[in-house]
Design an enzyme around this catalytic site. Structure first.
Site, short mmCIF file in Angstrom:
data_model
loop_
_atom_site.label_atom_id
_atom_site.label_comp_id
_atom_site.label_asym_id
_atom_site.label_seq_id
_atom_site.Cartn_x
_atom_site.Cartn_y
_atom_site.Cartn_z
N GLY A 33 0.82 -1.21 0.00
CA GLY A 33 0.00 0.00 0.00
C GLY A 33 0.85 1.26 0.00
O GLY A 33 2.03 1.21 -0.34
N GLN A 92 7.95 -9.02 7.96
CA GLN A 92 9.18 -8.50 7.37
C GLN A 92 9.74 -7.26 8.06
O GLN A 92 10.68 -6.66 7.58
CB GLN A 92 9.00 -8.25 5.87
CG GLN A 92 8.08 -7.10 5.49
CD GLN A 92 7.82 -7.07 3.99
OE1 GLN A 92 7.07 -7.88 3.46
NE2 GLN A 92 8.47 -6.15 3.28
N ARG A 133 8.18 5.01 1.82
CA ARG A 133 8.84 5.59 2.99
C ARG A 133 9.18 7.06 2.81
O ARG A 133 9.36 7.78 3.79
CB ARG A 133 10.13 4.83 3.30
CG ARG A 133 9.87 3.45 3.82
CD ARG A 133 11.17 2.83 4.34
NE ARG A 133 10.89 1.70 5.20
CZ ARG A 133 10.70 0.47 4.75
NH1 ARG A 133 10.76 0.23 3.46
NH2 ARG A 133 10.43 -0.51 5.58
N VAL A 156 11.37 3.82 -10.61
CA VAL A 156 10.81 5.12 -11.00
C VAL A 156 11.37 6.16 -10.03
O VAL A 156 11.43 5.92 -8.82
CB VAL A 156 9.27 5.09 -10.95
CG1 VAL A 156 8.68 6.46 -11.26
CG2 VAL A 156 8.75 4.04 -11.91
N LYS A 204 14.01 -1.47 -7.75
CA LYS A 204 14.58 -0.68 -6.66
C LYS A 204 14.98 -1.60 -5.50
O LYS A 204 16.04 -1.46 -4.92
CB LYS A 204 13.58 0.36 -6.16
CG LYS A 204 14.22 1.29 -5.13
CD LYS A 204 13.21 2.08 -4.35
CE LYS A 204 12.58 1.24 -3.33
NZ LYS A 204 12.72 1.59 -1.95
N ASP A 205 14.09 -2.54 -5.18
CA ASP A 205 14.41 -3.50 -4.12
C ASP A 205 15.15 -4.67 -4.77
O ASP A 205 14.63 -5.78 -4.90
CB ASP A 205 13.12 -3.96 -3.44
CG ASP A 205 12.44 -2.82 -2.70
OD1 ASP A 205 13.09 -2.19 -1.86
OD2 ASP A 205 11.28 -2.51 -3.00
N HIS A 219 4.65 1.90 -8.03
CA HIS A 219 3.60 0.88 -8.10
C HIS A 219 2.76 1.04 -9.37
O HIS A 219 2.39 0.07 -10.01
CB HIS A 219 2.66 1.00 -6.89
CG HIS A 219 3.32 0.72 -5.57
ND1 HIS A 219 3.45 1.68 -4.59
CD2 HIS A 219 3.89 -0.41 -5.08
CE1 HIS A 219 4.06 1.14 -3.54
NE2 HIS A 219 4.35 -0.11 -3.82
N GLN A 229 15.68 -7.98 -2.93
CA GLN A 229 14.39 -8.67 -2.81
C GLN A 229 14.02 -9.34 -4.13
O GLN A 229 13.58 -10.49 -4.16
CB GLN A 229 13.30 -7.66 -2.41
CG GLN A 229 11.88 -8.19 -2.55
CD GLN A 229 10.83 -7.23 -2.05
OE1 GLN A 229 10.69 -7.05 -0.85
NE2 GLN A 229 10.07 -6.60 -2.93
O1 PAF Z 1 8.17 -4.80 -1.84
C1 PAF Z 1 7.18 -4.83 -1.07
O2 PAF Z 1 6.33 -3.94 -1.05
C2 PAF Z 1 7.03 -6.02 -0.12
O3 PAF Z 1 8.27 -6.47 0.32
C3 PAF Z 1 6.22 -7.17 -0.71
C4 PAF Z 1 6.89 -7.78 -1.93
C5 PAF Z 1 4.82 -6.67 -1.11
C6 PAF Z 1 6.04 -8.29 0.32
O4 PAF Z 1 5.37 -7.83 1.46
#
Ligand code: PAF
Length: 314
Positions: free
Chosen positions: A37, A67, A193, A182, A155-156, A43, A159
């Protein structure tokens, strides 16, 4: 509860399954955009890509408690349901899966998924348990939704590499699609954040893309020592009084092991604490388009983001 509307929203696993089963039996391909969110332009770009590549787009919105290192950070994470809903509507998302905590992590939930390679350093070292929490949540989401494609931001970067590994190792029938970062006009990577930052902290945050820019310039100028390039990036953040350097490194994009001899596909990754939040950034050293764009980054940040500013976290 499944509410008809635009987008249709469900907060239950049964509601999600019902809708997806309908679509799949009609031969429609489903794309999933997992989010926590507080949606932003990053996004929206994932959603646009999903709309281009699949027939129905599901966006999940769930602030995943697994997390976060501690409760305070979990509570401080920005939440903005009303603005999220408006954005999902404008982006013509087909289904919003916004599960309650109980629906996503039912009582007795006792499983953890751990990817053991590429997750120990950098974000993994600074945020113990973080990647295990992400992997567990993503594995559950992919298994509940069964999309043909799932979309994640570059960006992540760590991950994204972890999710690719997870999908490969478990043989999940989904294509992981990484989408370019972006950025705001001053180069700062869009992140939920960012809205926790004051104007001066936001200015200090611009040291991260400037560090990335320094690394790309060094690489373009012929520097091939990963350590030297990383030091150039780290020096930029260290010179910013409002930022506290976490790390600056040049790594292999799959294993996240440091690259001694930097290559074009090598990633420069940086992290810093700025005010109440931890910011990260990254880029491929050989990304010439980004290097060209970086020369046009402005020195002042944009105005305040829409929506209420939550109190700074701890
Ligand atoms: O990148 C994120 O926003 C989160 O780490 C994810 C992939 C939605 C998992 O909670």
């Amino acid at each position: 509860v499944t509410r008809p509307g635009n987008p249709e929203t469900t907060d239950t696993v049964a509601g999600l399954r019902r809708r997806l089963d309908d679509w799949r039996s009609a031969g429609l391909r489903v794309g999933l955009v997992p989010t926590m969110g507080a949606l932003h332009a990053g996004h929206r770009s994932l959603i646009r890509r999903a709309r281009r590549q699949t027939d129905r787009v599901v966006v999940s919105v769930f602030v995943n408690p697994l997390q976060f290192e501690d409760r305070a950070q979990f509570s401080a994470y920005p939440r903005d349901r009303a603005t999220d809903r408006a954005q999902l509507r404008a982006a013509r998302v087909d289904l919003c899966f916004a599960p309650t905590r109980r629906a996503m992590l039912p009582a007795g939930f006792a499983t953890r998924v751990a990817v053991l390679r590429g997750t120990h350093g950098w974000e993994g070292a600074d945020r113990p348990g973080h990647f295990e929490g992400v992997a567990t949540l993503v594995a559950r989401l992919l298994s509940l939704a069964g999309p043909v494609r799932a979309y994640f931001g570059e960006k992540d970067a760590q991950q994204l590499a972890m999710v690719r590994r997870l999908v490969r190792d478990l043989g999940l029938p989904v294509e992981v699609v990484g989408c370019p970062t972006v950025r705001e006009p001053d180069g700062v990577a869009c992140s939920s954040r960012n809205r926790l930052l004051t104007a001066s902290q936001r200015r200090a945050g611009a040291s991260l893309p400037q560090a990335v820019r320094a690394a790309l310039s060094a690489y373009q100028a012929g520097e091939r020592s990963g350590e030297t390039i990383a030091r150039r990036a780290g020096d930029v953040i260290a010179a910013e009084p409002g930022a506290s350097l976490g790390y600056a490194a040049v790594v292999d994009p799959d294993t996240f092991e440091p690259q001694v001899a930097a290559s074009a596909r090598g990633l420069v990754i940086v992290a810093a604490r700025v005010g109440p939040v931890r910011l990260i950034d990254s880029a491929r050293l050989g990304d010439r388009r980004l290097a060209a764009r970086a020369a046009r980054w402005t020195s002042s940040p944009p105005g305040p983001p829409p929506g209420p500013r939550p109190p700074p976290g701890t």
